[in-house]
Scaffold this active site. Sequence first.
Site, PDB file in Angstrom:
ATOM      1  CB  ILE A  81      20.774  82.171  16.396  1.00 53.70           C
ATOM      2  CG1 ILE A  81      19.459  81.837  17.089  1.00 53.70           C
ATOM      3  CG2 ILE A  81      20.297  82.543  14.669  1.00 53.70           C
ATOM      4  CD1 ILE A  81      19.341  82.738  16.908  1.00 53.70           C
TER       5      ILE A  81
ATOM      6  CE1 TYR B  69       6.029  76.511  19.046  1.00 50.97           C
ATOM      7  CE2 TYR B  69       3.943  76.199  20.097  1.00 50.97           C
ATOM      8  CZ  TYR B  69       5.710  76.010  19.368  1.00 50.97           C
ATOM      9  OH  TYR B  69       6.108  74.438  19.358  1.00 50.97           O
TER      10      TYR B  69
ATOM     11  N   GLY C 100      18.266  75.307  14.128  1.00 51.57           N
ATOM     12  CA  GLY C 100      18.011  75.415  16.455  1.00 51.57           C
ATOM     13  C   GLY C 100      18.146  73.972  16.494  1.00 51.57           C
TER      14      GLY C 100
ATOM     15  CG  LEU D 252      22.793  74.498  19.923  1.00 54.88           C
ATOM     16  CD1 LEU D 252      23.671  75.750  19.609  1.00 54.88           C
ATOM     17  CD2 LEU D 252      23.887  72.690  19.612  1.00 54.88           C
ATOM     18  N   GLY D 253      18.221  73.186  20.693  1.00 52.80           N
ATOM     19  CA  GLY D 253      16.853  73.315  21.860  1.00 52.80           C
ATOM     20  C   GLY D 253      16.376  72.233  22.606  1.00 52.80           C
TER      21      GLY D 253
ATOM     22  CG  ASP E  31      18.699  84.667  11.594  1.00 52.37           C
ATOM     23  OD1 ASP E  31      18.040  83.773  11.650  1.00 52.37           O
ATOM     24  OD2 ASP E  31      19.481  85.966  11.894  1.00 52.37           O
TER      25      ASP E  31
END
Length: 303
Positions: A43, A150, A16, A18-19, A61
């Site tokens: 992803i 969450y 993850g 690219l967050g 993924d």
Amino acid sequence: MSIKPAQTQKRILVTGSLGQIGTELVSRLRKAYGPENVIASDIKKPSKNHFSIDGPFEYGDVTNIDTLAQLIVKHNIDTVFHLATVLSALGEKMPDVALKVNATGIQNVLELSKSHKFQVIAPSTIAAFGPQTPKEQTPDITVQRPTTIYGVTKVYTELLGEYYQKRFGVDFRSLRLPGIISSEALPGGGTTDYAIEIFYEALTKGQYTYLSEVPENRLSQRTYNITAMSFTPKELADSIRKVKMPRFSISYNPDFRQKIADTWPKSIDDSIARRDWKWRPDYALDEMVKDMFEKLEPKVKKN
Ligand SMILES: NC(=O)c1ccc[n+]([C@@H]2O[C@H](COP(=O)([O-])OP(=O)(O)OC[C@H]3O[C@@H](n4cnc5c(N)ncnc54)[C@H](O)[C@@H]3O)[C@@H](O)[C@H]2O)c1
């Protein structure tokens, strides 16, 4: 807390990446451990110059354990920073996806860490608390009955990580982060994104890197509260006026995210992180505001 120069050679995978957090963290890790030793994955496809320091990128993924296993073996990974997540506000719009990414993701990472013996750093959040949690100076161990999907998956992350640590000796570590403000990436569907929409900058500097380096015998627990500052939109606006723009004005239009935030603690007790591994935040509100303007102004002017 400033990043420390690398004391050990590491081979790191960031899921993850690219967050909001990954975008900054990857560059910091590359600076500390060498660009070729930090494999970014997501992803999505990175944009050109996504990270301020270039290095390897792989599609990954986290709901697919085989893809993850291939990445771990191919790159000889010894540390995974597991950031792939569906955040709180987005999660309420698609709880089925949040459940799959957040719960299956950590389950896959932990299961692989059993056989491939890598360290797992997985962030948690104050959203892992709920309306029955004591609101002021919330301690590490307390009532956790979150009301968002969450939050539910983050309690699962904490408990599953602690279980794998005790049962299988996996080196799992986690921080309960408050809302993060990043200048490097756009908001990703969290509840505290309002602050990012006002600025875009980071207030947590290298804390993960530091936690991953702390000798295991200094950790009295595996999941730690940390906090740097707590502010309301009004206090943030006051600070902007004080530091930079005396005539700045703000209007409020709370949406469903306010209801989510109301279930979270107002202040966090991070004394155990301060005691065990000397956690100290670098920033207070005014310093953060100043730094935000310094970093953001050139970007806004450029656009
Ligand atoms: N941003 C905050 O304020 C905040 C606060 C507390 C904790 N955290 C935690 O920090 C971590 C990172 O959060 P963030 O703010 O960077 O989130 P973000 O939403 O900005 O980024 C999440 C990244 O995960 C990727 N992703 C989604 N599904 C995936 C999948 N199936 N496989 C691989 N990647 C996938 C997305 O493409 C995205 O780039 C999360 O664990 C989050 O719970 C964030």
